[in-house]
Design an enzyme around this catalytic site. Sequence first.
Site, PDB file in Angstrom:
ATOM      1  CG  ASP A   1      -0.452   0.340   2.334  1.00  0.00           C
ATOM      2  OD1 ASP A   1       0.781  -0.021   2.561  1.00  0.00           O
ATOM      3  OD2 ASP A   1      -1.172   0.058   3.450  1.00  0.00           O
ATOM      4  CB  SER A   2       4.480   1.789  -0.260  1.00  0.00           C
ATOM      5  OG  SER A   2       4.739   0.451  -0.954  1.00  0.00           O
TER       6      SER A   2
ATOM      7  CD  GLU B   1       7.788  -0.310   7.888  1.00  0.00           C
ATOM      8  OE1 GLU B   1       6.588  -1.157   7.184  1.00  0.00           O
ATOM      9  OE2 GLU B   1       7.823   0.644   7.164  1.00  0.00           O
TER      10      GLU B   1
ATOM     11  CG  ASP C   1       0.066  -4.005   2.277  1.00  0.00           C
ATOM     12  OD1 ASP C   1      -0.272  -4.521   3.273  1.00  0.00           O
ATOM     13  OD2 ASP C   1       0.792  -3.013   2.139  1.00  0.00           O
TER      14      ASP C   1
ATOM     15  CE  LYS D   1       2.638  -5.694   4.112  1.00  0.00           C
ATOM     16  NZ  LYS D   1       2.321  -4.529   4.750  1.00  0.00           N
TER      17      LYS D   1
ATOM     18  CD  GLU E   1       0.147  -1.489   7.777  1.00  0.00           C
ATOM     19  OE1 GLU E   1       0.047  -0.586   8.888  1.00  0.00           O
ATOM     20  OE2 GLU E   1       0.866  -0.994   7.006  1.00  0.00           O
TER      21      GLU E   1
END
Length: 258
Positions: free
Chosen positions: A44-45, A181, A82, A112, A114
């Site tokens: 999602d960057s 991270e 993501d 993925k 978070e």
Amino acid sequence: MPITTQQLIQWKQQGRTIVALTAWDYITGRLLDATGVDLILVGDSLAGMLGYETTIPLTLEEMLHHAKAVRRGVKNALVVFDLPFLTYQESFQQAMHSAGRALKEAGAQAVKIEGGYPAIVETVAQLVQAGVPVMGHIGLTPQSVHQLGLRQQGKTPTDGERLISEAIALEAAGAFSIVLEHIPSELAIEITQKLTIPTIGIGAGSGCDGQVLVTSDLLGLSERQPPFAKMYVNLSDAIAQAVQEFAREVRDRKFPEE
Ligand code: KIV
């Protein structure tokens, strides 16, 4: 042969380091795959590439659009999707719906998500039971930027213990791998040693089972990049130079040639 989540777990046992990078389009997906990258994260960057300040505004539709393009370029690497902010936190049904679209429409092989707090762990367990491979992501979680900022996490003993517990809980819930991270390297080593699933580090030192970078950081294309990223080539400068040369040749009527 396409890489599977089980293979990544075997590679940890064999001590083979996992190479992961992000991709947001067909060309990058194809190039990374052809170079032998093991895992391609449609991160999602992507938000930064679309000009957003944070990952918060990114939608599932935007992610799907880009993930489909990446998928068309990848033959072997494991493609991980993501899930963007608030497309999985609301309820298990929401997470299942979003993950289902990632797998069925975009052709991703895993998602993925978070965080490692109990509701997320429960969501991971339910997704995995339903047949959706899940990668965890703890430490600095950019979707929580308004709560945590973009600071290093796990610096105090209490915070470190919390991250260790979250990693163990995510593994027990069935996650096949966890991104760590921006946490201290000793903590990343401790987590890596406690788990049988691979840890993929970004700003977490060299002791993880694999490493991931945002490809635009590696290529020198990002506007801002985190302190732990490494730029292997400065494509921003190379692009500016090529464009200036093109402009000069057009203005001097040297391009195209007769
Ligand atoms: O979105 C992303 O690119 C990521 C990586 C930083 C792991 O989540």
